[in-house]
Design an enzyme around this catalytic site. Structure first.
Site, PDB file in Angstrom:
ATOM      1  NE  ARG A  85      -6.830 -17.956  -5.607  1.00 57.08           N
ATOM      2  CZ  ARG A  85      -5.708 -17.333  -5.958  1.00 57.08           C
ATOM      3  NH1 ARG A  85      -5.758 -16.295  -6.793  1.00 57.08           N
ATOM      4  NH2 ARG A  85      -4.541 -17.722  -5.505  1.00 57.08           N
ATOM      5  CE  LYS A 187      -2.808 -21.062  -7.021  1.00 57.02           C
ATOM      6  NZ  LYS A 187      -2.133 -20.865  -8.312  1.00 57.02           N
ATOM      7  CD  GLU A 223      -4.497 -16.495 -15.771  1.00 55.78           C
ATOM      8  OE1 GLU A 223      -3.585 -15.787 -15.275  1.00 55.78           O
ATOM      9  OE2 GLU A 223      -5.409 -16.988 -15.102  1.00 55.78           O
TER      10      GLU A 223
HETATM   11  N1  PLP Z   1      -2.940 -16.969 -12.779  1.00 52.76           N
HETATM   12  C1  PLP Z   1      -2.592 -18.253 -12.574  1.00 52.76           C
HETATM   13  C2  PLP Z   1      -2.940 -19.246 -13.624  1.00 52.76           C
HETATM   14  C3  PLP Z   1      -1.922 -18.626 -11.394  1.00 52.76           C
HETATM   15  O1  PLP Z   1      -1.555 -19.886 -11.182  1.00 52.76           O
HETATM   16  C4  PLP Z   1      -1.617 -17.631 -10.435  1.00 52.76           C
HETATM   17  C5  PLP Z   1      -0.953 -17.994  -9.188  1.00 52.76           C
HETATM   18  O2  PLP Z   1      -1.557 -18.144  -8.178  1.00 52.76           O
HETATM   19  C6  PLP Z   1      -2.011 -16.313 -10.685  1.00 52.76           C
HETATM   20  C7  PLP Z   1      -2.656 -16.016 -11.862  1.00 52.76           C
HETATM   21  C8  PLP Z   1      -1.748 -15.235  -9.690  1.00 52.76           C
HETATM   22  O3  PLP Z   1      -2.628 -15.304  -8.611  1.00 52.76           O
HETATM   23  P1  PLP Z   1      -2.229 -14.777  -7.194  1.00 52.76           P
HETATM   24  O4  PLP Z   1      -1.858 -13.363  -7.347  1.00 52.76           O
HETATM   25  O5  PLP Z   1      -3.451 -14.943  -6.360  1.00 52.76           O
HETATM   26  O6  PLP Z   1      -1.107 -15.622  -6.725  1.00 52.76           O
HETATM   27  C1  COI Z   2       1.371 -18.787  -7.285  1.00 51.12           C
HETATM   28  O1  COI Z   2       1.766 -17.701  -7.685  1.00 51.12           O
HETATM   29  O2  COI Z   2       1.086 -19.008  -6.107  1.00 51.12           O
HETATM   30  C2  COI Z   2       1.223 -19.888  -8.196  1.00 51.12           C
HETATM   31  O3  COI Z   2       0.432 -20.742  -7.907  1.00 51.12           O
HETATM   32  C3  COI Z   2       2.015 -19.897  -9.410  1.00 51.12           C
HETATM   33  C4  COI Z   2       2.592 -21.228  -9.788  1.00 51.12           C
HETATM   34  C5  COI Z   2       3.825 -21.586  -9.041  1.00 51.12           C
HETATM   35  C6  COI Z   2       1.593 -22.334  -9.883  1.00 51.12           C
END
Ligand code: PLP
Ligand code: COI
Length: 342
Positions: A85, A187, A223
């Site tokens: 990612r 991200k 989200e």
């Molecule tokens: N959506 C957003 C905007 C986020 O910042 C995050 C955190 O990483 C997620 C979703 C969840 O993603 P992940 O499960 O890969 O941490």
């Molecule tokens: C994560 O879940 O890793 C995030 O990035 C969420 C937040 C702290 C930015």
């Protein structure tokens, strides 16, 4: 590994905050190549005042966790997915991507160098890793940077939303974190800068965070703060929104696999209408930091939609949580290659 002497912390009381741990990894891209990178105790970065990361938001980051298992092993959850990612995010803002093997080497090195900061098994805490990639070097105009810096640091953390596995309340935002054809799926820091006011307003109004709707029509859930949304229908189907402006959550895709393979549930990735919440018996936010946070209610246009009694964790939400965290802490055998031993 189980003989590592841990730092003196009240592990079960940790929130999601910065704690300076001992070592972090830092590498530099210049003149067409990445250097080897190194571990350092210095938690300050010294960069050019014209760095594109500072002025033009040319940066991306990741979040992943390491867990101590009962037998003392330390396991990292799906680092290959975060590496991939970050490559995609880098391409989205024209940065030099970090090769997957370098990302994984860096993450492992940081966990290994901070083993005494990895929360002991049974405390409910974990070791959060924050890799980031930024454009640096001498620059003035709006363009891609001449140099890049990649770093990974980590800290022990507890729950992101207060109470952990306890339902919390959200409110929809009139502001968007991303544009319909923008960077919502990446991200990158810009999305988070754009989200700060909505987050602040939601917190001020007494909510855990805000829910973003689709930026084009404001009729569909995208989200939940910095986490993805899922709902569980009255017939037990796991439903999660599909949209190009949602960050593809690794936790969400892992939960979809857990739901199908471990709990025999059906899964659907499709539109979730903000006016159609009656289809769900349970709902939650999911992400690395959030893990699973049950949603007690969603307030939209002054109306509050409550899931169940708004206070009890739904049966399937709890099963999903127990199975996912069981895999992460090494108690349940996960799908192949999910847990990488340090
Ligand atoms: N959506 C957003 C905007 C986020 O910042 C995050 C955190 O990483 C997620 C979703 C969840 O993603 P992940 O499960 O890969 O941490
Ligand atoms: C994560 O879940 O890793 C995030 O990035 C969420 C937040 C702290 C930015």
């Amino acid at each position: 590994m189980d003989t590592v002497k841990k730092v003196d912390l009240d592990w079960s009381k940790l929130g999601f905050s910065y704690i300076k741990t001992d070592k972090r990894f830092i590498a530099h891209w210049k003149d067409g190549r990445w250097d080897e990178g190194r571990l350092t105790e210095d938690n300050k970065i010294h960069i050019d005042e014209g760095s594109t990361a500072v002025h033009y938001g040319q940066q991306a980051f990741e979040g992943l966790k390491a867990y101590q298992a009962k037998d003392g092993r330390v396991l990292i959850f799906r680092p290959d997915q975060n590496a991939k990612r970050l490559i995609k995010s880098a391409i989205d803002v024209v940065m030099q991507p970090v090769p997957e093997d370098m990302f994984i080497r860096a993450v492992r090195a940081v966990v290994k160098a901070n083993l005494h900061w990895v929360p002991p098994y049974g405390t409910g805490a974990s070791f959060y890793l924050r890799p980031f990639l930024i454009g640096v070097g001498e620059n003035m105009g709006v363009r891609a940077a001449p140099e890049y810096l990649f770093s990974v640091f980590g800290a022990p953390v507890g729950p992101y939303f207060k109470g952990g596995l306890a339902p919390v309340n959200f409110i929809t935002s009139e502001r968007d974190r991303a544009a319909p054809h923008g960077t919502g799926h990446a991200k990158v820091g810009g999305n988070y800068g754009a989200s700060l006011l909505a987050h602040h307003n939601a917190k001020e109004a007494g909510y855990a965070d805000c829910i973003y709707l689709d930026p084009l029509t404001h009729t569909k859930i995208e989200e939940v703060g910095a986490a993805n949304f899922f709902g569980i229908t009255k017939d037990g189907v796991f439903v999660t929104p599909k949209s190009p402006s949602i960050l593809p959550s690794i936790t969400k895709y892992s939960l979809m696999e857990v739901a199908q393979r471990y709990l025999n549930m059906k899964v659907e990735e499709r539109d979730v209408l903000i006016d159609g919440l009656d289809e769900f018996a349970e709902a939650g936010a999911c992400g690395t930091a959030a893990v699973i946070s049950p949603i007690g209610s969603i307030t939209h246009n002054g109306k509050k939609h409550v899931f169940g009694d708004g206070q009890t964790v739904g049966t399937l939400t709890r099963k999903l949580y127990d199975t996912l965290t069981g895999i992460q802490y090494g108690d349940i055998e996960g799908p192949e290659d999910w847990m990488v031993e340090v």
